[in-house]
Design a protein around this motif. Structure first.
Motif, short mmCIF file in Angstrom:
data_model
loop_
_atom_site.label_atom_id
_atom_site.label_comp_id
_atom_site.label_asym_id
_atom_site.label_seq_id
_atom_site.Cartn_x
_atom_site.Cartn_y
_atom_site.Cartn_z
N ALA A 1 0.82 -1.22 0.00
CA ALA A 1 0.00 0.00 0.00
C ALA A 1 0.85 1.26 0.00
O ALA A 1 0.64 2.17 -0.81
CB ALA A 1 -0.94 -0.01 1.21
N VAL A 2 1.83 1.30 0.88
CA VAL A 2 2.70 2.48 0.94
C VAL A 2 3.58 2.54 -0.30
O VAL A 2 3.85 3.62 -0.83
CB VAL A 2 3.54 2.46 2.24
N GLY A 3 4.00 1.39 -0.79
CA GLY A 3 4.82 1.35 -2.00
C GLY A 3 4.08 1.87 -3.23
O GLY A 3 4.66 2.58 -4.05
N VAL A 4 2.79 1.55 -3.35
CA VAL A 4 2.01 2.06 -4.47
C VAL A 4 1.90 3.58 -4.40
O VAL A 4 2.10 4.28 -5.39
CB VAL A 4 0.61 1.40 -4.50
N ALA A 5 1.62 4.09 -3.22
CA ALA A 5 1.49 5.55 -3.05
C ALA A 5 2.82 6.26 -3.31
O ALA A 5 2.88 7.24 -4.06
CB ALA A 5 0.98 5.88 -1.66
N ALA A 6 3.89 5.76 -2.70
CA ALA A 6 5.20 6.40 -2.87
C ALA A 6 5.70 6.29 -4.31
O ALA A 6 6.25 7.25 -4.86
CB ALA A 6 6.22 5.76 -1.91
N SER A 7 5.48 5.14 -4.94
CA SER A 7 5.91 4.97 -6.32
C SER A 7 5.10 5.83 -7.27
O SER A 7 5.63 6.37 -8.24
CB SER A 7 5.77 3.50 -6.73
N GLY A 8 3.81 5.98 -6.98
CA GLY A 8 2.98 6.87 -7.79
C GLY A 8 3.48 8.30 -7.73
O GLY A 8 3.57 8.99 -8.76
N LEU A 9 3.84 8.75 -6.53
CA LEU A 9 4.41 10.09 -6.40
C LEU A 9 5.77 10.20 -7.09
O LEU A 9 6.09 11.23 -7.68
CB LEU A 9 4.53 10.46 -4.92
N TYR A 10 6.56 9.14 -7.01
CA TYR A 10 7.87 9.12 -7.67
C TYR A 10 7.71 9.33 -9.18
O TYR A 10 8.37 10.17 -9.77
CB TYR A 10 8.56 7.79 -7.37
N PHE A 11 6.81 8.57 -9.79
CA PHE A 11 6.64 8.67 -11.23
C PHE A 11 5.89 9.92 -11.65
O PHE A 11 6.10 10.44 -12.74
CB PHE A 11 6.00 7.40 -11.79
N ALA A 12 5.03 10.44 -10.78
CA ALA A 12 4.40 11.73 -11.06
C ALA A 12 5.45 12.84 -11.05
O ALA A 12 5.43 13.74 -11.90
CB ALA A 12 3.31 12.03 -10.04
#
Length: 101
Positions: A11-22
């Motif tokens: 869950a945290v990985g999806v959120a953090a990775s989404g912000l990374y790629f954004a």
């Protein structure tokens, strides 16, 4: 296997990775308006990597929780695959049944 730790890591990985790629998408768009694109990309990459690793460090209890680390890494890979497919133009998709001759 601690399924709770794994799910928290995902869950945290999806959120953090989404912000990374954004952030990556934002910096790539900003490069075209910048007078110093190299510096912009360098600073952006350093900040994105530092934040991603800091979040990963916090979630995995200093990289000691293997289940949440595995979940975080898996989430990053899945989000990366989705992001690449999302931004790739349809003409860049290679058909598997196309012949090379």
């Amino acid at each position: 296997m601690d399924w709770t730790s794994l799910s928290v890591g995902v869950a945290v990985g999806v959120a953090a990775s989404g912000l990374y790629f954004a952030g990556l998408a934002w910096s790539v768009r900003a490069v075209f308006r910048s007078r110093r694109p190299g510096s912009l990309l360098l600073v952006s990459a350093a900040l994105r990597m530092a934040l991603l690793l800091a979040v990963c460090f916090a979630v995995t209890d200093g990289f000691h929780d293997g289940a949440s680390l595995a979940g975080f890494g898996l989430a990053f890979l899945v989000v990366r695959l989705v992001a690449v497919r999302w931004v790739r133009p349809p003409s860049a998709m290679v058909r598997e049944d196309a012949s090379c001759s």
